[in-house]
Design an enzyme around this catalytic site. Structure first.
Site, short mmCIF file in Angstrom:
data_model
loop_
_atom_site.label_atom_id
_atom_site.label_comp_id
_atom_site.label_asym_id
_atom_site.label_seq_id
_atom_site.Cartn_x
_atom_site.Cartn_y
_atom_site.Cartn_z
N GLU A 1 -1.44 -9.02 3.72
CA GLU A 1 -1.29 -9.50 5.10
C GLU A 1 -2.62 -9.92 5.73
OE1 GLU A 1 -1.06 -6.37 4.12
OE2 GLU A 1 -1.56 -4.92 5.68
N HIS B 1 -3.52 -5.26 0.39
CA HIS B 1 -3.00 -5.71 1.69
C HIS B 1 -3.01 -7.24 1.79
CE1 HIS B 1 -2.75 -1.79 3.73
NE2 HIS B 1 -3.73 -1.47 2.91
N CYS C 1 0.83 -1.21 0.00
CA CYS C 1 0.00 0.00 0.00
C CYS C 1 0.87 1.26 0.00
CB CYS C 1 -1.01 -0.05 1.14
SG CYS C 1 -2.45 0.97 0.76
N1 GLN Z 1 -2.32 6.78 2.44
C1 GLN Z 1 -2.33 5.97 1.25
C2 GLN Z 1 -3.66 6.01 0.53
O1 GLN Z 1 -4.65 6.39 1.12
C3 GLN Z 1 -1.97 4.53 1.57
C4 GLN Z 1 -3.01 3.85 2.38
C5 GLN Z 1 -2.52 2.58 3.06
O2 GLN Z 1 -1.31 2.35 3.14
N2 GLN Z 1 -3.42 1.78 3.58
O3 GLN Z 1 -3.74 5.66 -0.62
#
Ligand code: GLN
Length: 540
Positions: A509, A507, A381
């Protein structure tokens, strides 16, 4: 008839109620029962999605896009109970539903009160999970008995046996038996007091699971049984596990908790089959290698802020015969000290998700170090977005490249806001959330790891790889190897010329289990292990 187990906690918070609930779920599944897991959280936020990880640890995202308590991560790692929006309720959510009903006129003429309206709403959220294909619903109540916020929840679960029959309900209470060094004694009084509080509310626990640093002994458990009005065999000790959290269910099974539950609920269940779980413990106990992974983040000092990342690394380690030594690195430290110093000797570098500007420059430096020194890199992310920023600045030469989350006036907005997000002003539950399909470039590192060309992964973000720059990145050696099926959103980037450099917008994970490590974590740890072994053979 679906049976209900309620898990409450007393004495102190952070006793591992989530782990204990998940372990009970696992043991019942391993006796052939169909289980549903649920968490009730007494705080007022509608969900934990708006909370900083410093407050509440990781926000755990489900397939359906709900942002939930991190205990649901334990449920998914330990059991196969399908989870959804129905699996996590907070006071905020219960109240908003009651208030909406009031505005719609559903209680017309009545005074709306905590009892029965709020408690009925809570009861309904529990009873909704009782279905013909569910043998047992396990409902964990967040917080500690005695908290003001928790009272309506306790009142609601006190009432449930009146509706479904006491014989169909089981109350499990988790407490702590502290060891007082000065007195050289284990103390049972806090447990007695917390059970007393429960009984004042009208809940008599059936089973006490007592946590302790050291074995408690029969004298103490018998005393607890007597003072708390439970059977002697129903006081189960749960001594701290040094090796792994995945030992918890084995300890509980050795203390016959599953048998007690099944007997007390009068359920017919098969024999317990934990062979593979026990075999896993053997592997955890005797790893062949040690691999050091740096996790460069900004909520590093909170032990649960990257919970699922740490668990997923462990799972990948179990399947690479490796113990994973996680070096938790505060990204800001890389801004004052050089990466050579902070990251010396690590076998792999991982930058997890996050929000806000703090620590971004440190993450960029860590990624540059991984890319240039050919250290396996896994970006998740924000860790993908910062990898794109790093490549833009240091390979493409766009010095001011940035994400528009951090700099509104860059000429090279290589990460920009998702189109669908631009009109959104509310913060709660409004990100791009939940499971989305992703198509992978055949032969890419990601496709090789998955052994598939198409996958579904969970998302939680507002920003994305800016497609306007895609061609320039590709020509310079950063390939977009995973996209949304229509090709518009870049979900995976890789550097094919690097030993292992994979960064993903989603994600992974949230989909790793101890028996089934996530393919990307497994491949990352494999690459880190390869580097470790290669370095061991280099002349000094
Ligand atoms: N802040 C970034 C976004 O909103 C990454 C979000 C995250 O890592 N969950 O796209």
């Amino acid at each position: 008839m679906t049976k209900h187990i309620f898990v409450t906690g007393g004495v102190v918070s952070s006793l591992g109620k989530g782990l204990t609930s998940a372990s009970i779920g696992l043991l019942l599944e391993r006796r052939g029962l169909r289980v549903r897991m649920q968490k009730l959280d007494p705080y007022l936020n509608v969900d934990p999605g708006t909370m900083s990880p410093f407050q509440h640890g990781e926000v755990y995202v489900l397939d359906d896009g709900s942002e939930t308590d991190l205990d649901l991560g334990h449920y998914e790692r330990f059991t196969s109970s399908p989870l959804s929006r129905e699996s996590n309720y907070t006071t905020g959510r219960i109240y908003s539903s009651v208030i909406q009903k009031e505005r719609r006129g559903e209680y017309l003429g009545g005074t709306v009160q905590v009892v029965p309206h709020v408690t009925d709403e809570i009861k309904q959220s529990v009873l909704n999970l009782a279905k013909p294909d569910v043998d047992v619903v396990i409902t964990e109540l967040g917080g500690t008995v005695g908290d003001i916020e928790g009272l309506p929840f306790l009142e609601a679960i006190r009432q449930i046996p009146l509706d479904v029959g006491r014989e169909n309900c089981l109350f499990v209470h988790l407490t702590l038996v502290p060891y007082l060094k000065a007195a050289r004694e284990l103390k049972t009084k806090p447990t007695q007091h917390s059970v007393q509080q429960l009984r004042e509310i009208g809940i008599q626990p059936d089973i006490l699971v007592v946590r302790a640093e050291r074995p408690i002994g029969r004298d103490n458990t018998d005393k607890i049984a007597l003072f708390c009005n439970v059977e002697k065999r129903a006081v189960i000790e749960e001594v701290d596990k040094e090796l792994s959290i995945y030992e918890v269910p084995i300890g509980l099974a050795d203390n016959k908790l599953d048998q007690l539950v099944v007997e007390k609920l009068g359920i017919e269940a098969g024999p317990l089959d934990l062979d593979d779980w026990r075999e896993l413990m053997g592997r955890i106990r005797h790893p062949e290698h040690e691999v050091t992974i740096a996790v460069v983040g900004k909520y590093i000092e909170h032990k649960d802020a990257y919970k699922s990342i740490y668990e997923s690394l462990d799972h990948a380690g179990f399947h690479n015969s490796s113990r994973i030594l996680v070096k938790r690195i505060e990204a800001e430290d890389l801004e004052s000290q050089g990466p050579e110093q902070v990251l010396a000797g690590v076998d792999g570098i991982l930058v997890p998700g996050g929000f806000g500007h703090r620590g971004i420059e440190g993450k960029v430096r860590a990624i540059q170090f991984a890319r240039e020194c050919e250290i396996p890199y896994f970006g998740i992310c924000l860790g993908m977005q910062t990898a794109v920023v790093e490549f833009a600045r240091n390979v493409l030469g766009f010095d001011d490249a940035n994400s528009t989350e951090f700099s509104g006036d860059t000429n090279h907005p290589v990460i920009c806001m998702l189109e669908e997000q631009k009109e959104i002003t509310e913060k709660g539950g409004t990100m791009r959330l939940g499971s989305q399909p992703c198509v992978l470039e055949p032969e890419s590192r990601a496709a090789q790891a998955y052994g598939a060309d198409s996958v579904d992964e969970r998302h939680r973000h507002r920003y994305e790889f800016n497609p306007a720059f895609r061609q320039q990145f590709e020509e310079a050696g950063l390939a977009a190897t995973g996209t949304s099926p229509d090709g518009t959103l870049v979900e995976v980037v890789e550097i094919p010329a690097h030993p292992w450099f994979v960064a993903v917008q989603f994600h992974p994970e949230f989909k790793s289990q101890p028996m089934y490590p996530h393919p990307l974590f497994r491949a990352f740890v494999e690459a880190a292990l390869a580097r470790h072994q290669q370095r061991a053979h280099l002349p000094v």
